[in-house]
Design a protein around this motif. Structure first.
Motif, PDB file in Angstrom:
ATOM      1  N   ALA A 435      18.819  18.143  50.906  1.00 28.15           N
ATOM      2  CA  ALA A 435      18.573  19.083  49.811  1.00 28.15           C
ATOM      3  C   ALA A 435      18.240  18.376  48.505  1.00 28.15           C
ATOM      4  N   ILE A 436      18.372  17.049  48.470  1.00 30.17           N
ATOM      5  CA  ILE A 436      18.090  16.287  47.253  1.00 30.17           C
ATOM      6  C   ILE A 436      16.707  15.674  47.380  1.00 30.17           C
ATOM      7  N   PRO A 437      15.755  16.039  46.544  1.00 31.03           N
ATOM      8  CA  PRO A 437      14.420  15.438  46.613  1.00 31.03           C
ATOM      9  C   PRO A 437      14.475  13.924  46.451  1.00 31.03           C
ATOM     10  N   SER A 438      13.487  13.259  47.022  1.00 33.07           N
ATOM     11  CA  SER A 438      13.448  11.796  46.956  1.00 33.07           C
ATOM     12  C   SER A 438      13.459  11.292  45.519  1.00 33.07           C
ATOM     13  N   ILE A 439      12.697  11.933  44.666  1.00 31.49           N
ATOM     14  CA  ILE A 439      12.611  11.464  43.284  1.00 31.49           C
ATOM     15  C   ILE A 439      13.927  11.702  42.547  1.00 31.49           C
ATOM     16  N   VAL A 440      14.649  12.773  42.922  1.00 29.12           N
ATOM     17  CA  VAL A 440      15.951  13.028  42.317  1.00 29.12           C
ATOM     18  C   VAL A 440      16.960  11.984  42.774  1.00 29.12           C
ATOM     19  N   MET A 441      16.944  11.658  44.067  1.00 30.60           N
ATOM     20  CA  MET A 441      17.840  10.613  44.567  1.00 30.60           C
ATOM     21  C   MET A 441      17.536   9.275  43.904  1.00 30.60           C
ATOM     22  N   ALA A 442      16.247   8.983  43.704  1.00 31.86           N
ATOM     23  CA  ALA A 442      15.879   7.727  43.056  1.00 31.86           C
ATOM     24  C   ALA A 442      16.403   7.669  41.630  1.00 31.86           C
ATOM     25  N   VAL A 443      16.272   8.770  40.886  1.00 33.34           N
ATOM     26  CA  VAL A 443      16.761   8.803  39.512  1.00 33.34           C
ATOM     27  C   VAL A 443      18.277   8.664  39.476  1.00 33.34           C
ATOM     28  N   SER A 444      18.960   9.297  40.427  1.00 31.58           N
ATOM     29  CA  SER A 444      20.421   9.192  40.479  1.00 31.58           C
ATOM     30  C   SER A 444      20.864   7.760  40.728  1.00 31.58           C
ATOM     31  N   PHE A 445      20.252   7.091  41.707  1.00 35.60           N
ATOM     32  CA  PHE A 445      20.589   5.691  41.966  1.00 35.60           C
ATOM     33  C   PHE A 445      20.195   4.804  40.789  1.00 35.60           C
ATOM     34  N   LEU A 446      19.098   5.139  40.120  1.00 34.01           N
ATOM     35  CA  LEU A 446      18.679   4.380  38.937  1.00 34.01           C
ATOM     36  C   LEU A 446      19.762   4.429  37.866  1.00 34.01           C
ATOM     37  N   TYR A 447      20.285   5.627  37.644  1.00 37.46           N
ATOM     38  CA  TYR A 447      21.336   5.781  36.630  1.00 37.46           C
ATOM     39  C   TYR A 447      22.594   5.012  37.025  1.00 37.46           C
ATOM     40  N   VAL A 448      23.011   5.148  38.293  1.00 33.67           N
ATOM     41  CA  VAL A 448      24.218   4.458  38.757  1.00 33.67           C
ATOM     42  C   VAL A 448      24.021   2.945  38.709  1.00 33.67           C
ATOM     43  N   GLY A 449      22.842   2.475  39.133  1.00 34.17           N
ATOM     44  CA  GLY A 449      22.581   1.037  39.135  1.00 34.17           C
ATOM     45  C   GLY A 449      22.612   0.434  37.748  1.00 34.17           C
ATOM     46  N   LEU A 450      22.024   1.139  36.770  1.00 35.60           N
ATOM     47  CA  LEU A 450      22.033   0.634  35.402  1.00 35.60           C
ATOM     48  C   LEU A 450      23.420   0.727  34.781  1.00 35.60           C
ATOM     49  N   SER A 451      24.160   1.802  35.112  1.00 34.77           N
ATOM     50  CA  SER A 451      25.496   1.980  34.525  1.00 34.77           C
ATOM     51  C   SER A 451      26.491   0.941  35.023  1.00 34.77           C
ATOM     52  N   THR A 452      26.339   0.518  36.257  1.00 37.58           N
ATOM     53  CA  THR A 452      27.300  -0.425  36.850  1.00 37.58           C
ATOM     54  C   THR A 452      26.771  -1.846  36.906  1.00 37.58           C
ATOM     55  N   TYR A 453      25.656  -2.112  36.239  1.00 35.36           N
ATOM     56  CA  TYR A 453      25.030  -3.440  36.363  1.00 35.36           C
ATOM     57  C   TYR A 453      25.932  -4.552  35.847  1.00 35.36           C
ATOM     58  N   TRP A 455      29.078  -4.905  36.187  1.00 35.80           N
ATOM     59  CA  TRP A 455      30.085  -5.283  37.179  1.00 35.80           C
ATOM     60  C   TRP A 455      29.465  -5.575  38.547  1.00 35.80           C
ATOM     61  N   VAL A 456      28.435  -4.825  38.903  1.00 35.14           N
ATOM     62  CA  VAL A 456      27.773  -5.009  40.199  1.00 35.14           C
ATOM     63  C   VAL A 456      26.278  -5.169  39.932  1.00 35.14           C
ATOM     64  N   PRO A 457      25.786  -6.370  39.717  1.00 30.83           N
ATOM     65  CA  PRO A 457      24.382  -6.583  39.335  1.00 30.83           C
ATOM     66  C   PRO A 457      23.422  -6.475  40.519  1.00 30.83           C
ATOM     67  N   LEU A 458      23.306  -5.259  41.072  1.00 31.64           N
ATOM     68  CA  LEU A 458      22.398  -5.035  42.195  1.00 31.64           C
ATOM     69  C   LEU A 458      21.070  -4.443  41.755  1.00 31.64           C
ATOM     70  N   TYR A 459      21.069  -3.693  40.649  1.00 32.81           N
ATOM     71  CA  TYR A 459      19.836  -3.029  40.237  1.00 32.81           C
ATOM     72  C   TYR A 459      18.735  -4.060  39.971  1.00 32.81           C
ATOM     73  N   GLY A 460      17.529  -3.738  40.466  1.00 30.13           N
ATOM     74  CA  GLY A 460      16.399  -4.629  40.295  1.00 30.13           C
ATOM     75  C   GLY A 460      16.234  -5.629  41.410  1.00 30.13           C
ATOM     76  N   THR A 461      17.095  -5.564  42.434  1.00 28.04           N
ATOM     77  CA  THR A 461      16.995  -6.477  43.561  1.00 28.04           C
ATOM     78  C   THR A 461      16.420  -5.751  44.779  1.00 28.04           C
ATOM     79  N   ALA A 462      15.903  -6.529  45.714  1.00 25.14           N
ATOM     80  CA  ALA A 462      15.382  -5.941  46.950  1.00 25.14           C
ATOM     81  C   ALA A 462      16.495  -5.303  47.776  1.00 25.14           C
ATOM     82  N   ALA A 463      17.711  -5.866  47.692  1.00 31.50           N
ATOM     83  CA  ALA A 463      18.839  -5.296  48.423  1.00 31.50           C
ATOM     84  C   ALA A 463      19.164  -3.894  47.925  1.00 31.50           C
TER      85      ALA A 463
END
Length: 591
Positions: A435-453, A455-463
């Motif tokens: 029920a969550i569009p792909s672009i919505v899921m991407a934005v959600s992960f984008l927000y979480v990745g930047l917010s937790t960078y 402590w968990v520097p995963l955003y911007g990596t291939a992983a």
């Protein structure tokens, strides 16, 4: 007999059995660790985490500050900003028109093709299977790119021909809502065909035979009798692809954004990427949350429509086989005409345009003069891009289907093979991702990745990119494996338990081999979807994590015709290799 004789110990091998060796007791002792079961549990916990965290992040961003970060109390400011923005009503109406129009085009093509394949004696009708599969394999953004080369109002090949013939202005402008609807509907016709074939195949042939006895034409019987019986299945397919049409970004991004034709998916993209300034993640999340809730309600209608399919069952045990309907000469011509148009418009033209554009320094119509300028220079230039994007692309193709299938297999085992409390909640959680569009899921992960960078520097990596794409396709793999695991009888696991084999080892050695065919099918299907994926990779990729689809989109937006076409042809070659590998592996498996 004397007491001495009765007290003598029995010789070895007679009387009481020797005690169990210590090694056997250690193997079956209670304190041993079932390592496969521990790994399986850890995978399920990780899956729940990666599915729940983005949902929480989406809600938090929607009710948080406009830029999506910082302190402050939760508020409705983002929703007020979005609702008061200029052009929102037009965006909603265009999105509705896009969804309905795409479904209409899809049904006009998919229903007749499914009827021709399942109910008639049309010769060579198996080619429909090949065309539908080929159309599904070609990424939508590459089809859009091929049509840009043909109908670009400035230098499109067909528009150029039209001007040379004396036409005033371009024959048609591909950057329009009607072209987005047409091409998106054509894109959906392939998977819709495969979804409708099982339903039309099992409907009792007596219905059409009785109509023929009373002199009712074949086409009229199909429209007035066959379609009403198949209506619940057709309605379910229509609802499903309406949801897909609203959320998909490929055609709206390639054909709509250059002409400033905004729909909800492109509006979310513009907010999240800051095309007019600073990224506004809060506004993007507010729109995304509204879309997720609306799509959730539509999916509820989809499930109700699928339940109603049982009310019109016509399959009985009276006839094991049936004769196909004999088409008239006019009917055969109409059938071949539909197949030919679908093959030409949906497959041949965009692929040929990509190949032609990749061999020329600039786009021009075919001619003897143009033939003299053909070269592979664009492929030479594209090789430098391949050195940058191929590692990440291949990494995603290898990791995403493996991770998605592993998550789905563990979740399927918990839901179908155990009686643990909460297993139904995991089933609902996985299906909620649809029920969550792909672009919505991407934005959600984008927000979480930047917010937790921090402590968990995963955003911007291939992983990180691979993890998000894998989460998107877990539901696809789960639905593939769920039904197959239900067919594995519990006697197999019971026999393993009687033999002293633990549950984790049984899962690895009994359950997974029993569903091997579905595992292979799901892996290849998700690998194909990973190569096609544009939305998530476009939102989350960066300079070091570009993939082929994002590079093609960037070159197309910049007007680099030959480079985007060359990369598109190379990507089609990769898809072809993947399909050939799947066909070869499928022959050795028992699906």
């Amino acid at each position: 007999m004397s007491e001495e004789s009765t007290a003598r110990p029995a010789p070895p091998g007679q009387g009481a059995p020797p005690p169990d060796p210590p090694r056997r007791r250690r193997r079956t002792g209670r304190r041993g660790i079932d390592l496969p079961l521990v790994v399986l549990g850890a995978m399920i916990v990780l899956l729940c985490a990666v599915l729940i965290i983005p949902l929480v992040g989406l809600v938090w961003a929607a009710f948080g500050p406009g830029e999506g970060f910082g302190g402050g109390e939760p508020s409705l400011d983002n929703f007020r900003t979005v609702l008061s923005s200029d052009g929102l009503t037009g965006t909603l109406l265009r999105t509705l028109a896009l969804g309905v129009g795409s479904v209409v085009v899809m049904l006009v093509i998919a229903v007749p093709l499914a009827w021709l394949y399942t109910r008639t004696d049309l010769r060579g009708k198996t080619v429909i299977l090949f065309l539908a599969a080929a159309k599904m394999a070609i990424p939508g953004f590459l089809v859009a790119l091929g049509y840009i080369f043909m109908f670009n109002p400035s230098n499109g090949i067909i528009n150029t021909w039209w001007g040379e013939l004396g036409g005033s202005g371009p024959l048609t402008d591909v950057y329009s809502l009607k072209w987005i609807i047409l091409l998106q509907g054509l894109d959906f016709a392939g998977p819709a065909f495969f979804m409708l074939v099982p339903t039309l195949r099992v409907i009792d042939v007596n219905i059409e035979e009785a109509a023929a006895v009373h002199g009712i034409p074949r086409w009229r019987a199909a429209v007035q009798l066959l379609l009403p019986i198949a209506a619940p299945a057709i309605a379910g397919v229509s609802i499903f692809f309406f949801i897909v049409a609203v959320e998909v970004f490929d055609y709206a991004g390639m054909l709509g954004m250059p002409a400033r034709i905004t729909v909800l998916s492109t509006l979310i993209y513009q907010y999240s990427q800051g095309t007019t300034g600073t990224p506004e993640y809060g506004n993007a999340a507010a729109i995304g949350l509204g879309m997720a809730l609306a799509i959730g309600l539509i999916m509820f209608g989809y499930y109700r429509a699928m339940r109603r399919a049982n009310q019109l069952a016509t399959v009985t045990g009276k006839r094991a086989a049936r004769e196909p309907i004999r088409l008239s000469r006019r009917g055969r011509r109409a059938g071949y005409g539909l197949i030919g148009v679908y093959a030409l418009v949906g497959v041949a033209l965009p692929v040929l345009m990509l190949i032609w554009a990749s061999l020329l320094p600039y786009l021009r119509p075919p001619s003897f003069e143009a033939l003299g300028e053909l070269s592979f220079a664009a492929y030479t230039d594209a090789s430098y891009d391949l050195a940058e994007v191929m590692p990440t692309t291949l990494l995603l193709v290898a990791v995403v289907p493996t991770a998605a299938v592993a998550f789905a297999a563990c979740a399927g085992w918990l839901v179908t093979r155990t009686t643990l409390k909460g297993r139904r909640g995991l089933d609902v959680l996985i299906m909620m991702t649809l029920a969550i569009p792909s672009i919505v899921m991407a934005v959600s992960f984008l927000y979480v990745g930047l917010s937790t960078y921090r402590w968990v520097p995963l955003y911007g990596t291939a992983a990180f990119l691979a993890l998000v794409v894998a989460c998107r396709f877990v539901a696809t793999a789960y639905r593939t494996l769920h039904g197959t695991m239900l067919q594995v009888h519990s006697e197999l696991e019971e026999a393993a338990a009687v033999s002293g084999i633990r549950r984790g080892r049984t899962f690895v050695s009994v359950v997974l081999p029993a569903v091997r065919g579905s595992l292979v099918y799901a892996w290849f299907w998700i690998a194909l979807l990973t190569i096609r994926e544009l939305t998530i990779t476009l939102i989350l990729s960066s300079d070091g994590t570009d993939v082929m689809s994002t590079r093609i989109f960037g070159y197309s937006s910049a007007g680099e015709t030959s480079l985007s076409a060359a990369l598109g042809v190379i990507q089609l070659g990769m898809i072809t290799v993947l399909l050939i590998a799947f066909c070869r592996v499928a022959r050795r498996q028992s699906f």
